[in-house]
Design an enzyme around this catalytic site. Structure first.
Site, PDB file in Angstrom:
ATOM      1  N   ASP A  45      18.325  53.756  59.782  1.00  0.00           N
ATOM      2  CA  ASP A  45      19.831  53.973  59.502  1.00  0.00           C
ATOM      3  C   ASP A  45      20.964  52.649  60.297  1.00  0.00           C
ATOM      4  O   ASP A  45      20.374  53.594  61.389  1.00  0.00           O
ATOM      5  CB  ASP A  45      20.311  55.098  59.643  1.00  0.00           C
ATOM      6  CG  ASP A  45      21.289  55.391  58.832  1.00  0.00           C
ATOM      7  OD1 ASP A  45      22.316  54.027  58.543  1.00  0.00           O
ATOM      8  OD2 ASP A  45      20.887  56.654  57.724  1.00  0.00           O
ATOM      9  N   THR A  84      25.214  54.777  53.084  1.00  0.00           N
ATOM     10  CA  THR A  84      23.949  55.692  53.265  1.00  0.00           C
ATOM     11  C   THR A  84      22.491  55.432  52.188  1.00  0.00           C
ATOM     12  O   THR A  84      21.341  55.933  52.298  1.00  0.00           O
ATOM     13  CB  THR A  84      23.873  56.660  54.515  1.00  0.00           C
ATOM     14  OG1 THR A  84      24.336  56.644  55.815  1.00  0.00           O
ATOM     15  CG2 THR A  84      21.712  57.267  54.437  1.00  0.00           C
TER      16      THR A  84
END
EC number: 3.1.3.1
Length: 548
Positions: A45, A84
């Site tokens: 991420d 995300t």
């Protein structure tokens, strides 16, 4: 160089308890002829292409192995909503957010059956008593099947395991048919209500709880990181940039924003893989790992201080331990590593590093401020707009129908006149824009917005902030840096493929994260059952074609 205490090594040793199997020698072909038995998909991420370029010469364990495979340093999360949830929805679906329906981490739905009209991307908002901050995790908003579902359609005995530091990462990559789905909820690894925890989860949760209960001393600072260690004042008594992840006993929040979180995620993934004998039972299986700590570190401390340096070098070591654990099983596995989006450092450090135009967003760009100006001009009462400051902006249903056109027209004027706004697009403009099929770096802002657009969920307006405008007004009370823009520092991510026996190569031209799923499907001879946005990438370095 040992950065972390031996938590990861011990946990991964648990995962490697399966007796080793003999490994076959690598074939001479550019790519092994037989399909791999295990697909390992890793999303780091906020691991931007810029971070990959900055650190690739320093990696010496996990990333070093991946860099001997097929390296695509210019991968793209091509869409505008570089967050995300949308990013993870592209990785194993082969689709942009315009198809997946995951247009943002959250959106406004005025028809939602509760007072809170903000809907989180991975929740079921129909559950009574919930809101967008206290939600029930669900895959209901993901509109498309994922690689794991394609695999199960061909072989129902294929197994899909998804583990991540965030629920939205595990859900969006895992899809609708998972055998094990676990995410970190801030205190432990949890799953959907009613799912029994296997022994792997119980053991890793116990090990993680014990680790959090102990104080974490400051990590040693390697020489490469020392040059990046400098305190950046942000106001009040808050500084970032010279941290070394010292943590008080019991501080679970600090654990989450540190290399320790990725240790736990990868340890659980490895333990589940070995306990379940993934890839060892005559069927191709899928292991999905969402390493979320880089994002938490980037938001909390920025991308250019000692904190990110320690995070990435620690993650490199943890990836190496994961691969060693998988090696000991003897399984023929294929790895792909990418990211859900990039990221941008804090303006205060940028301004010291030769980027004097970096700035934080001003209060007058918020939808509240623009809405109040609209209300005053048009004689309206109450909230006029929701969403923003960048991205999707919605006109409230409380605005009389007769005034909606005037509200939209005036809102466009106000946003376009703001010095921090690059462009503002209406629904009509976006819907009239064809889907782009050209290299992603050539896409216009409108084409990027189109790739994030869903007519049921997107805003009445979509606002693009100017480059280098950080949409965090005050860094003192919370996050200091972020992502989510239309710009390439948030869109560009590395894509790395590795398998034992393959001949590596590097392709500097752009590819997209939507290309990952069809590429993996071709390797394991699974047909793509639906129309998708991505294309298969040929991983054979020679004259062969892995897509055929």
């Amino acid at each position: 160089m040992k950065l972390l205490a031996p938590f990861a090594a011990a946990a991964l040793a648990l995962a490697a308890a399966t007796p080793a199997m003999a490994q076959q020698s690598a074939p001479a072909a550019a790519l092994p002829a037989t399909p791999p038995r295990l697909i390992v998909v890793i999303s780091v991420d906020q691991f931007s292409a810029d971070l990959f370029a900055e650190y690739r010469a320093q990696f010496g364990s996990g990333f070093a192995r991946l860099m001997t495979g097929a390296v695509f340093p210019a991968g793209y999360q091509s869409h505008a909503a570089t967050e995300t949830c949308p990013g993870h929805s592209t990785i194993l679906s082969g689709d942009h957010p315009s198809r997946t329906g995951i247009i943002a981490n959250d959106w406004t739905d005025f028809a939602a059956p509760r007072a809170d009209k903000r809907v989180y991307c991975a929740e079921d908002e129909s559950v009574s008593g919930t809101d967008s901050e206290h939600y029930t995790v669900s895959d209901k908003h993901l509109k498309v099947p994922t690689l794991g579902e394609w695999m199960k359609a061909v072989d129902p005995q294929s197994r899909v395991v998804s583990v991540a530091g965030k629920d939205r990462a595990a859900v969006m990559m895992g899809g609708h048919k998972v055998d094990e789905l676990w995410w970190w909820d801030g205190k432990a690894f949890v799953s959907y209500a009613g799912r029994a925890a296997p022994e792997a989860v119980t053991r890793i949760n116990a090990a993680t709880s014990a680790r959090i209960a102990e104080a974490q001393p400051a990590l040693n600072l390697p020489g490469f990181c020392q040059a990046r260690s400098r305190a950046i004042p942000l106001g009040g008594n808050k500084t970032v940039g010279d941290g070394r992840f010292a943590r008080a006993a019991g501080d679970a929040k600090a654990f989450r924003a540190s290399p320790e979180l990725d240790d736990a995620v990868l340890a659980l993934g490895a333990k589940l893989a070995t306990d379940m004998k993934l890839g060892q039972q005559g069927h191709t299986d899928l292991l999905i790992l969402g390493a979320s700590a880089t994002d938490y570190v980037g938001h909390s401390y920025g991308t250019e201080g000692s904190e990110m340096c320690l995070q990435l070098l620690s993650l490199d070591q943890t990836l190496g331990q994961l691969f060693e654990a998988l090696d000991r099983t003897g399984v023929d596995y294929q790895v792909v590593l990418t990211a859900d989006h990039g990221g941008h450092d804090l303006p205060e450090r940028h301004r010291e590093h030769a980027a004097p135009t970096e700035q934080r967003i001003a209060a007058d760009v918020t939808s509240g401020a623009i809405g109040r100006a609209l209300a005053a001009k048009l004689g309206l009462a109450g909230a006029v707009l929701a969403g923003g400051p960048g991205g999707d902006v919605y006109v409230s249903p409380a605005v009389p129908q007769a005034k909606r056109a005037a509200v939209l027209a005036e809102a466009v004027k106000l946003y376009a006149a703001n010095p921090q706004v690059q462009a503002v697009f209406t629904r009509a403009q976006i819907e009239a824009t064809p889907v782009a099929h050209t290299p992603p770096e050539t896409w216009s802002l409108l084409e990027r917005a189109r790739a994030s657009y869903d007519p049921q969920r997107s805003g009445d307006l979509v606002v693009a902030l100017k480059p280098r405008v950080t949409p965090i007004l005050d860094p003192v009370g919370g996050y200091v840096a972020t992502h989510g823009s239309f710009w390439d520092y948030d869109r560009r991510v590395p894509i790395l493929f590795w398998r034992k026996g393959m001949v590596g190569f590097e392709q500097p031209l752009s590819v997209e994260t939507v290309d990952i799923a069809p590429t993996l499907a071709a390797l394991i001879k699974v047909p793509v059952p639906v129309e998708i946005d991505g294309r298969c990438l040929d991983l054979d370095a020679g004259p062969g074609d892995s897509c055929k």
